[in-house]
Design a protein around this motif. Structure first.
Motif, PDB file in Angstrom:
ATOM      1  N   ASP A 266       0.831  -1.207   0.000  1.00 53.69           N
ATOM      2  CA  ASP A 266       0.000   0.000   0.000  1.00 53.69           C
ATOM      3  C   ASP A 266       0.863   1.253   0.000  1.00 53.69           C
ATOM      4  OD1 ASP A 266      -2.701   1.280   0.318  1.00 53.69           O
ATOM      5  OD2 ASP A 266      -1.787   1.982   2.170  1.00 53.69           O
ATOM      6  N   ALA A 267       2.005   1.199   0.700  1.00 54.18           N
ATOM      7  CA  ALA A 267       2.883   2.366   0.794  1.00 54.18           C
ATOM      8  C   ALA A 267       3.697   2.589  -0.477  1.00 54.18           C
ATOM      9  CB  ALA A 267       3.825   2.221   1.986  1.00 54.18           C
ATOM     10  N   LEU A 268       4.173   1.512  -1.088  1.00 48.99           N
ATOM     11  CA  LEU A 268       5.127   1.628  -2.201  1.00 48.99           C
ATOM     12  C   LEU A 268       4.526   1.313  -3.569  1.00 48.99           C
ATOM     13  CD1 LEU A 268       8.287   0.008  -0.543  1.00 48.99           C
ATOM     14  CD2 LEU A 268       7.589   2.420  -0.597  1.00 48.99           C
ATOM     15  N   HIS A 269       3.289   0.841  -3.596  1.00 43.97           N
ATOM     16  CA  HIS A 269       2.585   0.597  -4.862  1.00 43.97           C
ATOM     17  C   HIS A 269       3.309  -0.432  -5.732  1.00 43.97           C
ATOM     18  CE1 HIS A 269       1.151   5.043  -4.283  1.00 43.97           C
ATOM     19  NE2 HIS A 269       0.607   4.207  -3.395  1.00 43.97           N
ATOM     20  N   PHE A 270       3.804  -1.475  -5.110  1.00 44.98           N
ATOM     21  CA  PHE A 270       4.466  -2.568  -5.822  1.00 44.98           C
ATOM     22  C   PHE A 270       4.150  -3.859  -5.079  1.00 44.98           C
ATOM     23  CE2 PHE A 270       8.039  -5.492  -6.512  1.00 44.98           C
ATOM     24  CZ  PHE A 270       8.036  -5.551  -7.907  1.00 44.98           C
ATOM     25  N   VAL A 271       3.904  -4.924  -5.853  1.00 44.07           N
ATOM     26  CA  VAL A 271       3.572  -6.219  -5.251  1.00 44.07           C
ATOM     27  C   VAL A 271       4.709  -7.205  -5.523  1.00 44.07           C
ATOM     28  CG1 VAL A 271       1.911  -8.110  -5.133  1.00 44.07           C
ATOM     29  CG2 VAL A 271       1.114  -5.787  -5.646  1.00 44.07           C
ATOM     30  N   PRO A 272       5.473  -7.593  -4.509  1.00 37.88           N
ATOM     31  CA  PRO A 272       6.569  -8.541  -4.721  1.00 37.88           C
ATOM     32  C   PRO A 272       6.075  -9.987  -4.655  1.00 37.88           C
ATOM     33  CG  PRO A 272       6.558  -7.873  -2.437  1.00 37.88           C
ATOM     34  CD  PRO A 272       5.418  -7.135  -3.105  1.00 37.88           C
TER      35      PRO A 272
ATOM     36  N   TRP B 270      10.976   8.848   9.942  1.00 36.69           N
ATOM     37  CA  TRP B 270       9.574   8.445   9.940  1.00 36.69           C
ATOM     38  C   TRP B 270       8.720   9.486  10.654  1.00 36.69           C
ATOM     39  CZ3 TRP B 270       6.771   5.268   7.202  1.00 36.69           C
ATOM     40  CH2 TRP B 270       5.458   5.045   7.588  1.00 36.69           C
ATOM     41  N   GLU B 271       9.205   9.980  11.767  1.00 36.53           N
ATOM     42  CA  GLU B 271       8.465  11.019  12.481  1.00 36.53           C
ATOM     43  C   GLU B 271       8.349  12.290  11.639  1.00 36.53           C
ATOM     44  OE1 GLU B 271      10.277  11.711  16.247  1.00 36.53           O
ATOM     45  OE2 GLU B 271       9.848   9.703  17.031  1.00 36.53           O
ATOM     46  N   THR B 272       9.373  12.568  10.840  1.00 39.10           N
ATOM     47  CA  THR B 272       9.377  13.777  10.026  1.00 39.10           C
ATOM     48  C   THR B 272       8.457  13.666   8.816  1.00 39.10           C
ATOM     49  OG1 THR B 272      11.649  14.306  10.644  1.00 39.10           O
ATOM     50  CG2 THR B 272      10.831  15.298   8.607  1.00 39.10           C
ATOM     51  N   GLY B 273       8.560  12.540   8.097  1.00 38.30           N
ATOM     52  CA  GLY B 273       7.867  12.463   6.814  1.00 38.30           C
ATOM     53  C   GLY B 273       6.905  11.316   6.631  1.00 38.30           C
ATOM     54  N   GLY B 274       6.934  10.318   7.524  1.00 37.69           N
ATOM     55  CA  GLY B 274       6.008   9.199   7.440  1.00 37.69           C
ATOM     56  C   GLY B 274       6.025   8.488   6.098  1.00 37.69           C
TER      57      GLY B 274
ATOM     58  N   PRO C 107       4.775   9.255   3.087  1.00 38.77           N
ATOM     59  CA  PRO C 107       5.179   9.974   1.874  1.00 38.77           C
ATOM     60  C   PRO C 107       6.695  10.019   1.681  1.00 38.77           C
ATOM     61  CG  PRO C 107       3.401  11.136   2.953  1.00 38.77           C
ATOM     62  CD  PRO C 107       3.827  10.047   3.902  1.00 38.77           C
ATOM     63  N   LEU C 108       7.454  10.229   2.763  1.00 35.93           N
ATOM     64  CA  LEU C 108       8.906  10.245   2.646  1.00 35.93           C
ATOM     65  C   LEU C 108       9.441   8.854   2.364  1.00 35.93           C
ATOM     66  CD1 LEU C 108      11.659  11.517   2.767  1.00 35.93           C
ATOM     67  CD2 LEU C 108      11.519  11.541   5.272  1.00 35.93           C
ATOM     68  N   PHE C 109       8.879   7.846   3.002  1.00 32.36           N
ATOM     69  CA  PHE C 109       9.264   6.460   2.751  1.00 32.36           C
ATOM     70  C   PHE C 109       9.098   6.123   1.264  1.00 32.36           C
ATOM     71  CE2 PHE C 109       7.721   1.866   3.023  1.00 32.36           C
ATOM     72  CZ  PHE C 109       8.980   1.315   3.199  1.00 32.36           C
ATOM     73  N   ARG C 110       7.967   6.519   0.698  1.00 27.72           N
ATOM     74  CA  ARG C 110       7.716   6.242  -0.718  1.00 27.72           C
ATOM     75  C   ARG C 110       8.598   7.103  -1.616  1.00 27.72           C
ATOM     76  NH1 ARG C 110       2.509   6.232  -0.651  1.00 27.72           N
ATOM     77  NH2 ARG C 110       2.175   8.449  -1.040  1.00 27.72           N
ATOM     78  N   ARG C 111       8.808   8.343  -1.240  1.00 27.86           N
ATOM     79  CA  ARG C 111       9.602   9.239  -2.089  1.00 27.86           C
ATOM     80  C   ARG C 111      11.052   8.776  -2.180  1.00 27.86           C
ATOM     81  NH1 ARG C 111       9.788  15.883  -1.763  1.00 27.86           N
ATOM     82  NH2 ARG C 111      10.783  16.173  -3.791  1.00 27.86           N
ATOM     83  N   LEU C 112      11.601   8.304  -1.080  1.00 28.77           N
ATOM     84  CA  LEU C 112      12.964   7.791  -1.105  1.00 28.77           C
ATOM     85  C   LEU C 112      13.051   6.549  -1.986  1.00 28.77           C
ATOM     86  CD1 LEU C 112      15.843   8.042  -0.082  1.00 28.77           C
ATOM     87  CD2 LEU C 112      15.181   6.772   1.967  1.00 28.77           C
ATOM     88  N   TYR C 113      12.048   5.712  -1.917  1.00 20.10           N
ATOM     89  CA  TYR C 113      11.983   4.511  -2.748  1.00 20.10           C
ATOM     90  C   TYR C 113      11.935   4.888  -4.228  1.00 20.10           C
ATOM     91  CZ  TYR C 113       9.876   0.050  -4.370  1.00 20.10           C
ATOM     92  OH  TYR C 113       9.584  -1.127  -5.000  1.00 20.10           O
ATOM     93  N   GLU C 114      11.124   5.855  -4.569  1.00 19.50           N
ATOM     94  CA  GLU C 114      10.989   6.278  -5.959  1.00 19.50           C
ATOM     95  C   GLU C 114      12.237   6.990  -6.453  1.00 19.50           C
ATOM     96  OE1 GLU C 114       7.409   8.519  -5.675  1.00 19.50           O
ATOM     97  OE2 GLU C 114       6.111   6.755  -5.926  1.00 19.50           O
ATOM     98  N   TYR C 115      12.950   7.675  -5.553  1.00 18.98           N
ATOM     99  CA  TYR C 115      14.222   8.301  -5.935  1.00 18.98           C
ATOM    100  C   TYR C 115      15.211   7.250  -6.421  1.00 18.98           C
ATOM    101  CZ  TYR C 115      19.103   9.232  -4.869  1.00 18.98           C
ATOM    102  OH  TYR C 115      20.471   9.261  -4.926  1.00 18.98           O
ATOM    103  N   VAL C 116      15.329   6.141  -5.696  1.00 18.72           N
ATOM    104  CA  VAL C 116      16.263   5.094  -6.095  1.00 18.72           C
ATOM    105  C   VAL C 116      15.847   4.498  -7.441  1.00 18.72           C
ATOM    106  CG1 VAL C 116      17.281   2.870  -5.491  1.00 18.72           C
ATOM    107  CG2 VAL C 116      16.869   4.578  -3.716  1.00 18.72           C
ATOM    108  N   ARG C 117      14.565   4.276  -7.620  1.00 18.07           N
ATOM    109  CA  ARG C 117      14.085   3.717  -8.877  1.00 18.07           C
ATOM    110  C   ARG C 117      14.383   4.667 -10.038  1.00 18.07           C
ATOM    111  NH1 ARG C 117       8.191   1.591  -8.511  1.00 18.07           N
ATOM    112  NH2 ARG C 117       7.827   3.784  -8.070  1.00 18.07           N
ATOM    113  N   ALA C 118      14.230   5.975  -9.821  1.00 22.02           N
ATOM    114  CA  ALA C 118      14.456   6.958 -10.881  1.00 22.02           C
ATOM    115  C   ALA C 118      15.928   7.124 -11.216  1.00 22.02           C
ATOM    116  CB  ALA C 118      13.858   8.300 -10.472  1.00 22.02           C
ATOM    117  N   ARG C 119      16.805   7.039 -10.218  1.00 18.99           N
ATOM    118  CA  ARG C 119      18.231   7.290 -10.472  1.00 18.99           C
ATOM    119  C   ARG C 119      18.868   6.183 -11.298  1.00 18.99           C
ATOM    120  NH1 ARG C 119      22.377   5.140  -6.952  1.00 18.99           N
ATOM    121  NH2 ARG C 119      23.451   7.128  -6.841  1.00 18.99           N
ATOM    122  N   GLN C 120      18.191   5.081 -11.443  1.00 21.89           N
ATOM    123  CA  GLN C 120      18.749   3.969 -12.211  1.00 21.89           C
ATOM    124  C   GLN C 120      18.826   4.284 -13.699  1.00 21.89           C
ATOM    125  OE1 GLN C 120      17.079   0.419  -9.308  1.00 21.89           O
ATOM    126  NE2 GLN C 120      15.824   1.159 -10.967  1.00 21.89           N
ATOM    127  N   HIS C 121      18.104   5.306 -14.139  1.00 20.94           N
ATOM    128  CA  HIS C 121      18.137   5.665 -15.551  1.00 20.94           C
ATOM    129  C   HIS C 121      19.405   6.436 -15.908  1.00 20.94           C
ATOM    130  CE1 HIS C 121      14.117   4.133 -16.029  1.00 20.94           C
ATOM    131  NE2 HIS C 121      13.661   4.934 -15.080  1.00 20.94           N
TER     132      HIS C 121
END
Length: 291
Positions: A45-51, A223-227, A229-243
């Motif tokens: 639910d947080a990362l929008h990916f099903v492993p 987690w206290e700072t960004g919950g 949204p920050l957890f997901r944004r960091l995940y998406e940053y790694v996925r994007a930098r691979q390009h």
């Protein structure tokens, strides 16, 4: 690691992923599978990916047949195979013993209160099972990995987030062992800079634990700072930098663009100057976010 059937493991039905268990551990396997299902639902639910995965609950006799992790009882995720022990493991006591010469009276009392006497770190490693499940998302949705410290930080954010929202009774065990880092002699660590975490792992569990505990503290603050949204944004940053053709090491500027708190974490990392070289990660980032 290739998927290899281990005949002595018993299939456990009733879950949306395969579950196998050593003989005699079936009831415990059902408990661990139920937690795994909850963690997957929360993280998906947080990362929008099903492993995809297979959960292997193995005793000491079966352990080497289902994982390349040499330490029996250390949860491990590789190629969709999740390995976890059903109960206590000898290295839990060995790990506690390694901290004994360094910890204060207050820390020792805190560990005894949380883990008993003699101490068992099983409650802590139940939380590390949650951490390891986060690596399913990394291994299956990232084409390549960033620096190890960022991978572990993100997995720790997922662990802290899940426990905070779904199983808060597990957090005291995490806090109790993590607090040992305040007593660990940083000056004796061969590796302390963030980019050197992978080398620290090769130097032994004590040095690696120093990194891991600090990254757990950082994950709690993030987690206290960004919950979520920050957890997901960091995940998406790694996925994007691979390009990028050559993404290179993670920089402070990149972390600032994800969230200023990540850049602050890099600035405040307790690297110092140690036996293996040191000093903070060189960076001169912008004073304002870049997005």
């Amino acid at each position: 690691m290739a998927r290899t059937e281990v005949r002595r493991l018993t299939p456990i039905s009733g879950f949306p992923f395969p579950v196998r268990a050593s003989s005699g551990t079936e009831a415990r396997a059902e408990e661990l599978a139920a937690r795994t299902e909850r963690v997957l639902a929360w993280t998906t639910d947080a990362l929008h990916f099903v492993p995809t995965l297979r959960l292997n609950v193995a005793d000491a006799e079966d352990w080497s047949g289902i994982t390349d992790m040499p330490l029996y009882g250390m949860p491990r995720t590789v190629d969709g195979e999740v390995a976890v022990a059903p109960g206590d493991a000898p290295f839990f006591a060995e790990q506690l013993a390694s901290y004994e010469p360094h910890i204060s009276t207050a820390t020792r009392a805190n560990l005894r209160e949380e883990f008993g006497e003699p101490g068992s770190l099983l409650p802590y490693y139940e939380a590390i099972h949650v951490h390891e499940l986060m690596h399913l998302y990394h291994q299956q949705d990232w084409a390549s990995y960033p620096d190890l410290w960022l991978v572990e930080l993100h997995a720790n954010m997922g662990m802290i987030g899940y426990l905070s929202e779904m199983e808060p009774d597990m957090l005291p065990a995490v806090h109790a062992l993590t607090s040992v880092v305040y007593d660990m002699p940083a000056e004796s660590m061969w590796f302390r800079r963030l980019p050197d975490m992978e080398q620290a792992l090769e130097n032994g569990l004590f040095n690696f634990a120093w990194y891991f505990f600090h990254l757990t503290l950082a994950a709690e603050e993030l987690w206290e700072t960004g919950g979520t949204p920050l957890f997901r944004r960091l995940y998406e940053y790694v996925r994007a930098r691979q390009h990028a053709a050559e993404p290179g090491p993670v920089t402070r500027d990149e972390m600032w663009a994800v969230h200023p708190a990540l850049a602050q974490m890099m600035d405040e990392w307790p690297s110092g100057v140690g036996p293996g070289g040191g000093g903070p990660v060189p960076s001169e980032g912008p004073t304002e976010p870049t997005d």
